[in-house]
Design a protein around this motif. Sequence first.
Motif, PDB file in Angstrom:
ATOM      1  N   ALA A 188       0.840  -1.207   0.000  1.00  0.00           N
ATOM      2  CA  ALA A 188       0.000   0.000   0.000  1.00  0.00           C
ATOM      3  C   ALA A 188       0.875   1.257   0.000  1.00  0.00           C
ATOM      4  O   ALA A 188       0.618   2.210  -0.742  1.00  0.00           O
ATOM      5  N   ARG A 189       1.916   1.239   0.829  1.00  0.00           N
ATOM      6  CA  ARG A 189       2.822   2.390   0.905  1.00  0.00           C
ATOM      7  C   ARG A 189       3.475   2.632  -0.457  1.00  0.00           C
ATOM      8  O   ARG A 189       3.618   3.780  -0.898  1.00  0.00           O
ATOM      9  N   ALA A 190       3.836   1.532  -1.129  1.00  0.00           N
ATOM     10  CA  ALA A 190       4.504   1.675  -2.426  1.00  0.00           C
ATOM     11  C   ALA A 190       3.554   2.242  -3.476  1.00  0.00           C
ATOM     12  O   ALA A 190       3.930   3.136  -4.239  1.00  0.00           O
ATOM     13  N   ILE A 191       2.319   1.744  -3.531  1.00  0.00           N
ATOM     14  CA  ILE A 191       1.457   2.235  -4.607  1.00  0.00           C
ATOM     15  C   ILE A 191       0.849   3.595  -4.274  1.00  0.00           C
ATOM     16  O   ILE A 191       0.367   4.284  -5.159  1.00  0.00           O
ATOM     17  N   ALA A 192       0.940   4.006  -3.002  1.00  0.00           N
ATOM     18  CA  ALA A 192       0.418   5.323  -2.638  1.00  0.00           C
ATOM     19  C   ALA A 192       1.167   6.446  -3.349  1.00  0.00           C
ATOM     20  O   ALA A 192       0.608   7.511  -3.591  1.00  0.00           O
ATOM     21  N   VAL A 193       2.438   6.200  -3.677  1.00  0.00           N
ATOM     22  CA  VAL A 193       3.209   7.252  -4.353  1.00  0.00           C
ATOM     23  C   VAL A 193       3.061   7.158  -5.875  1.00  0.00           C
ATOM     24  O   VAL A 193       3.710   7.900  -6.605  1.00  0.00           O
ATOM     25  N   ARG A 194       2.190   6.281  -6.354  1.00  0.00           N
ATOM     26  CA  ARG A 194       1.971   6.059  -7.799  1.00  0.00           C
ATOM     27  C   ARG A 194       3.298   5.924  -8.526  1.00  0.00           C
ATOM     28  O   ARG A 194       3.668   6.772  -9.346  1.00  0.00           O
ATOM     29  N   PRO A 195       4.038   4.860  -8.228  1.00  0.00           N
ATOM     30  CA  PRO A 195       5.387   4.716  -8.777  1.00  0.00           C
ATOM     31  C   PRO A 195       5.363   4.472 -10.287  1.00  0.00           C
ATOM     32  O   PRO A 195       4.375   3.975 -10.817  1.00  0.00           O
ATOM     33  N   ALA A 196       6.466   4.847 -10.921  1.00  0.00           N
ATOM     34  CA  ALA A 196       6.640   4.529 -12.331  1.00  0.00           C
ATOM     35  C   ALA A 196       7.225   3.135 -12.476  1.00  0.00           C
ATOM     36  O   ALA A 196       6.908   2.400 -13.398  1.00  0.00           O
ATOM     37  N   VAL A 197       8.104   2.764 -11.542  1.00  0.00           N
ATOM     38  CA  VAL A 197       8.717   1.446 -11.546  1.00  0.00           C
ATOM     39  C   VAL A 197       8.669   0.891 -10.131  1.00  0.00           C
ATOM     40  O   VAL A 197       9.086   1.552  -9.188  1.00  0.00           O
ATOM     41  N   LEU A 198       8.147  -0.325 -10.000  1.00  0.00           N
ATOM     42  CA  LEU A 198       8.129  -0.987  -8.701  1.00  0.00           C
ATOM     43  C   LEU A 198       9.321  -1.933  -8.619  1.00  0.00           C
ATOM     44  O   LEU A 198       9.568  -2.705  -9.547  1.00  0.00           O
ATOM     45  N   LEU A 199      10.052  -1.856  -7.517  1.00  0.00           N
ATOM     46  CA  LEU A 199      11.201  -2.730  -7.313  1.00  0.00           C
ATOM     47  C   LEU A 199      10.888  -3.622  -6.133  1.00  0.00           C
ATOM     48  O   LEU A 199      10.852  -3.161  -4.989  1.00  0.00           O
ATOM     49  N   MET A 200      10.618  -4.885  -6.406  1.00  0.00           N
ATOM     50  CA  MET A 200      10.187  -5.781  -5.337  1.00  0.00           C
ATOM     51  C   MET A 200      11.265  -6.827  -5.099  1.00  0.00           C
ATOM     52  O   MET A 200      11.561  -7.633  -5.971  1.00  0.00           O
ATOM     53  N   ASP A 201      11.873  -6.777  -3.912  1.00  0.00           N
ATOM     54  CA  ASP A 201      12.946  -7.701  -3.578  1.00  0.00           C
ATOM     55  C   ASP A 201      12.408  -8.813  -2.693  1.00  0.00           C
ATOM     56  O   ASP A 201      12.256  -8.634  -1.489  1.00  0.00           O
ATOM     57  N   GLU A 202      12.121  -9.933  -3.298  1.00  0.00           N
ATOM     58  CA  GLU A 202      11.545 -11.075  -2.577  1.00  0.00           C
ATOM     59  C   GLU A 202      10.419 -10.648  -1.642  1.00  0.00           C
ATOM     60  O   GLU A 202      10.461 -10.921  -0.448  1.00  0.00           O
ATOM     61  N   PRO A 203       9.401 -10.004  -2.174  1.00  0.00           N
ATOM     62  CA  PRO A 203       8.387  -9.418  -1.291  1.00  0.00           C
ATOM     63  C   PRO A 203       7.593 -10.463  -0.516  1.00  0.00           C
ATOM     64  O   PRO A 203       7.016 -10.143   0.513  1.00  0.00           O
ATOM     65  N   LEU A 204       7.557 -11.693  -1.010  1.00  0.00           N
ATOM     66  CA  LEU A 204       6.723 -12.686  -0.337  1.00  0.00           C
ATOM     67  C   LEU A 204       7.533 -13.759   0.374  1.00  0.00           C
ATOM     68  O   LEU A 204       6.969 -14.696   0.945  1.00  0.00           O
ATOM     69  N   SER A 205       8.859 -13.644   0.358  1.00  0.00           N
ATOM     70  CA  SER A 205       9.684 -14.736   0.913  1.00  0.00           C
ATOM     71  C   SER A 205       9.522 -14.918   2.404  1.00  0.00           C
ATOM     72  O   SER A 205       9.768 -16.000   2.916  1.00  0.00           O
ATOM     73  N   ALA A 206       9.151 -13.853   3.105  1.00  0.00           N
ATOM     74  CA  ALA A 206       9.053 -13.988   4.553  1.00  0.00           C
ATOM     75  C   ALA A 206       7.694 -14.553   4.978  1.00  0.00           C
ATOM     76  O   ALA A 206       7.427 -14.673   6.165  1.00  0.00           O
ATOM     77  N   LEU A 207       6.867 -14.898   3.999  1.00  0.00           N
ATOM     78  CA  LEU A 207       5.507 -15.320   4.335  1.00  0.00           C
ATOM     79  C   LEU A 207       5.338 -16.825   4.130  1.00  0.00           C
ATOM     80  O   LEU A 207       6.055 -17.442   3.353  1.00  0.00           O
ATOM     81  N   ASP A 208       4.369 -17.399   4.818  1.00  0.00           N
ATOM     82  CA  ASP A 208       4.104 -18.822   4.623  1.00  0.00           C
ATOM     83  C   ASP A 208       3.398 -19.036   3.287  1.00  0.00           C
ATOM     84  O   ASP A 208       2.898 -18.097   2.670  1.00  0.00           O
ATOM     85  N   ALA A 209       3.371 -20.272   2.848  1.00  0.00           N
ATOM     86  CA  ALA A 209       2.909 -20.588   1.495  1.00  0.00           C
ATOM     87  C   ALA A 209       1.484 -20.102   1.231  1.00  0.00           C
ATOM     88  O   ALA A 209       1.190 -19.570   0.164  1.00  0.00           O
TER      89      ALA A 209
END
Lengths: 263, 261
Positions: B141-162
Amino acid sequence: MAEPRTRIAFRGGGFVLGNRRWAPWIAFVIIIAGWEAASLSGLLPALFMPAPHEVIAALRDLVNSGKLGNHIGASLYRVLVGWALGTSCGLVAGFAMGVFSMARAAGLPVVAALFPIPKIALLPLLILWFGIGEPSKVATIALGVFFPTVVSTFSAVDAVPRNLIRMAQSFGLGMPDILRKVVWPGALPGILAGFRISSSIALILLVSAEMIGTQVGIGAFILGAGNLMQTDQLVAGVVLLSILGLAISFLLSLAEKTLLRWR
Amino acid sequence: MRLLLRQVGHHYADLPVLEDISLDVAQGETVAIIGPSGCGKSTLLNLVGGLLPLQQGSIETLGAPPPGCLNPLTFVFQDFALLPWRDVAGNVALALEHHDLSRVERDARIQDVLALCGLSDFAKALPKQLSGGMRQRVGIARAIAVRPAVLLMDEPLSALDAQTRELLMEDLLAIWGRERTTTLYVTHNLAEAVRLADRVMVLSRRPGKVKTIIGIPIPVLERGKPQHAAALAALQEDLWQSIKIEAQVADREMLGEAQHG
Ligand SMILES: Nc1ncnc2c1ncn2[C@@H]1O[C@H](COP(=O)(O)OP(=O)(O)OP(=O)(O)O)[C@@H](O)[C@H]1O
Ligand SMILES: [Mg+2]
């Protein structure tokens, strides 16, 4: 033949610290009651250690004579001004050392060299500089508070997770915003913990500083009572100090509870 | 906005980490980056995001940022990077406060992204009160609030369970269903790559080079359909074959480093 049945016994008790709000009061009552009993039975000779009721009487006299306000007022003034001065300078220096490599490289050895000096040893020097009055006492306390504040602030700033700072940078926050919104709140727990230490140091230095060149203040009162062997008054002064210490600790707990609710 | 990487290289002290990375990411395209541990994926993302100084090659964006964009290159972090002393709305606000937005505009944006990420009921919650999945929703939410031109996601889901990962992937797809942002998506999880990306860039072991780039020809929003399952599984197997040896060797190298270093 029936299989043996065994009820499972609970063995996971203990080692969990819960709240016991009444416990400190009971401890106080037991200590004071024991003390009073020892005095009444003659186990504690009145010359060496006055009974609690004598201490209370001495405190009452102090209140009635109107001197209590003078002593406490003078001491509070010195401790508050000295602590505030030392703390604010310490916060600035500690912050600078946590954030700027130059300040850190220059500051660390200076702190390491000056921190261990007992500040009370500098009191004569400070008297020479500032005169025998209030400024030299305030300066002693400020100096004593400064170094531990620098160290605790510096390590608190250092312990702010770097990933939060990088996050803030990645959203384009500038240095002042990062200091205000990330570093300061992140370091606050460590800084408040440092306040506990620095406030105790301030009290210790207060009493020492008040033993030179003054007639008012809790330290001067204790010294005067000691010189006249008035042990009841001496202990009354110590009790005042302890109440002051408790009040400070209470205020700090309050600050922690309100400022660090997020933890 | 397009993203152009030309012969990007990087080294830490005398450890070469990336070599000759070239890549064009089209407007609205998602490129997944996979590669063995330590091959320089995070380094590459940090270079693109301006968190590391560029040493070799060039990285440029092409085109105008979308309307209302406040922070063209915006990260979503593996460890969420939420301020524990701010509530959910406050964490989103952090990305907006230093910009020239009226209070009304700011609050509207916050409400908007919280609703989009299913966080409306949690605006006043502190991070410690949230599950991992909810925390990363705040990060998104924080990332899309700034209406980014490019999203850089570094393993955004790795810390979560399956299971949470599965749910968040669906959320991401739902968000992308409204509007697609140009995205670099680093992951270890081949299923994620195959599910979310238009193309997958496979890096070799350190120093990371582009080993191959595999396109996924099925539209992202249709990949949940059963008729595509076999094709996607085959693509995932292709990726696995191309990365398996690299991962094995990288694994052994790590042991060697631990013994010698
Ligand atoms: N600041 C640094 N200083 C020195 N070496 C670093 C630094 N950051 C990363 N490295 C090294 O550079 C290599 C690449 O790191 P990087 O984090 O980019 O890899 P990665 O592909 O993201 O790995 P992972 O899959 O484990 O996240 C690793 O060997 C790492 O140890
Ligand atoms: Mg990484």
